[in-house]
Design a protein around this motif. Structure first.
Motif, PDB file in Angstrom:
ATOM      1  N   ALA A  14       0.837  -1.201   0.000  1.00  0.00           N
ATOM      2  CA  ALA A  14       0.000   0.000   0.000  1.00  0.00           C
ATOM      3  C   ALA A  14       0.873   1.252   0.000  1.00  0.00           C
ATOM      4  CB  ALA A  14      -0.940  -0.005   1.198  1.00  0.00           C
ATOM      5  N   LYS A  15       0.450   2.223  -0.779  1.00  0.00           N
ATOM      6  CA  LYS A  15       1.207   3.479  -0.896  1.00  0.00           C
ATOM      7  C   LYS A  15       0.571   4.614  -0.107  1.00  0.00           C
ATOM      8  CE  LYS A  15       3.602   2.217  -4.980  1.00  0.00           C
ATOM      9  NZ  LYS A  15       3.951   0.972  -4.395  1.00  0.00           N
ATOM     10  N   ARG A  16      -0.779   4.644  -0.061  1.00  0.00           N
ATOM     11  CA  ARG A  16      -1.483   5.773   0.563  1.00  0.00           C
ATOM     12  C   ARG A  16      -2.423   5.363   1.684  1.00  0.00           C
ATOM     13  NH1 ARG A  16      -2.516   5.680  -4.409  1.00  0.00           N
ATOM     14  NH2 ARG A  16      -4.745   5.487  -4.189  1.00  0.00           N
ATOM     15  N   LEU A  58       2.949  -4.676  12.308  1.00  0.00           N
ATOM     16  CA  LEU A  58       2.659  -4.368  10.906  1.00  0.00           C
ATOM     17  C   LEU A  58       2.063  -2.968  10.773  1.00  0.00           C
ATOM     18  CD1 LEU A  58       2.463  -5.226   7.916  1.00  0.00           C
ATOM     19  CD2 LEU A  58       0.234  -6.251   8.475  1.00  0.00           C
ATOM     20  N   MET A  59       1.124  -2.627  11.663  1.00  0.00           N
ATOM     21  CA  MET A  59       0.512  -1.296  11.608  1.00  0.00           C
ATOM     22  C   MET A  59       1.545  -0.207  11.876  1.00  0.00           C
ATOM     23  SD  MET A  59      -2.552  -1.607  10.589  1.00  0.00           S
ATOM     24  CE  MET A  59      -1.845  -2.902   9.554  1.00  0.00           C
ATOM     25  N   THR A  64       4.102   4.288   9.869  1.00  0.00           N
ATOM     26  CA  THR A  64       5.331   5.076  10.006  1.00  0.00           C
ATOM     27  C   THR A  64       5.822   5.560   8.648  1.00  0.00           C
ATOM     28  OG1 THR A  64       5.969   3.948  12.033  1.00  0.00           O
ATOM     29  CG2 THR A  64       7.735   4.989  10.791  1.00  0.00           C
ATOM     30  N   ARG A  65       5.578   4.779   7.611  1.00  0.00           N
ATOM     31  CA  ARG A  65       6.005   5.222   6.281  1.00  0.00           C
ATOM     32  C   ARG A  65       4.927   6.026   5.554  1.00  0.00           C
ATOM     33  NH1 ARG A  65       4.163   2.015   2.193  1.00  0.00           N
ATOM     34  NH2 ARG A  65       3.607  -0.117   2.723  1.00  0.00           N
ATOM     35  N   GLU A  95      -2.553   3.210  19.158  1.00  0.00           N
ATOM     36  CA  GLU A  95      -1.161   3.533  19.468  1.00  0.00           C
ATOM     37  C   GLU A  95      -0.220   3.081  18.350  1.00  0.00           C
ATOM     38  OE1 GLU A  95       2.052   2.269  22.828  1.00  0.00           O
ATOM     39  OE2 GLU A  95       0.034   2.767  23.527  1.00  0.00           O
ATOM     40  N   ALA A  96      -0.570   1.978  17.679  1.00  0.00           N
ATOM     41  CA  ALA A  96       0.251   1.470  16.573  1.00  0.00           C
ATOM     42  C   ALA A  96       0.061   2.257  15.284  1.00  0.00           C
ATOM     43  CB  ALA A  96      -0.056  -0.006  16.335  1.00  0.00           C
ATOM     44  N   GLY A  97      -0.913   3.191  15.262  1.00  0.00           N
ATOM     45  CA  GLY A  97      -1.075   4.045  14.086  1.00  0.00           C
ATOM     46  C   GLY A  97      -2.413   3.969  13.390  1.00  0.00           C
ATOM     47  N   GLU A  98      -3.252   3.001  13.754  1.00  0.00           N
ATOM     48  CA  GLU A  98      -4.587   2.922  13.151  1.00  0.00           C
ATOM     49  C   GLU A  98      -5.472   4.043  13.688  1.00  0.00           C
ATOM     50  OE1 GLU A  98      -6.979  -0.698  12.633  1.00  0.00           O
ATOM     51  OE2 GLU A  98      -5.278  -1.773  13.533  1.00  0.00           O
TER      52      GLU A  98
END
Length: 175
Positions: A14-16, A58-59, A64-65, A95-98
């Motif tokens: 995934a890019k976006r 994974l998240m 992060t990217r 917390e993991a970014g979701e």
């Protein structure tokens, strides 16, 4: 071809964006973590540790990217035990970014929704998830992938409509 990629590889490709619409009141009730939580609802060992929950790692990796990961959950009130369990675990996902939001089922009656839960990657690939009546992944095939433009558009529009109405996890309290 996308159909050959594993689920984790789809996220890494995934890019976006990766968005997920969940519409069931229960999943994987045989999950040992859920069984343990039902016995002691305030304690699920190591659930905040990415080492014990590969999903969190994974998240963290993909958010992060710069890939935006959003999850919207449509549910019945009062909330089922399984969704209370998910609500209990969701702070680790956040917390993991979701980004996670909750929307009571009574608030979606006027929305056109697909018949199955799905992930939509980069507004181009839909992965429908198929479950049995008791919430286990279907033995006949637990997923179906498509890039059909009309289906992608339906899923994108449905997700965004739910997302606009839904309550952020940090605000929603189970009834």
């Amino acid at each position: 071809m996308a159909a050959e990629l594993t689920f984790s590889e789809l996220f890494r490709q995934a890019k976006r964006s990766a968005v997920h619409l969940e519409m069931r009141d229960g999943y994987m009730r045989s999950d040992p973590r859920f069984v343990s939580w039902r016995q002691a609802p305030q304690s699920v060992p190591a659930e905040n540790d990415p080492a014990s929950r590969p999903w969190l790692a994974l998240m963290q990796e993909i958010t992060t990217r710069g890939v935006e990961v959003r999850r919207a959950r449509i549910f019945s009130e009062p909330m089922s035990d399984y969704l209370r369990f998910e609500h209990h675990l969701t702070p680790s996902n956040v917390e993991a970014g979701e980004q996670v939001r909750w929307l009571p089922r009574r608030k979606v009656s006027d929305l056109a929704l697909p018949g199955n839960d799905f992930w939509l990657f980069d507004d181009s690939l839909v992965v429908f998830l198929h479950f049995t009546g008791d919430g286990e992944l279907s033995p006949e095939g637990d997923e179906e992938r498509t890039t059909e433009p009309a289906i992608v558009q339906l899923c994108s529009t449905s997700f965004e409509a739910v997302w606009e109405r839904a309550v952020p996890h940090e605000v929603y309290r189970p009834v």
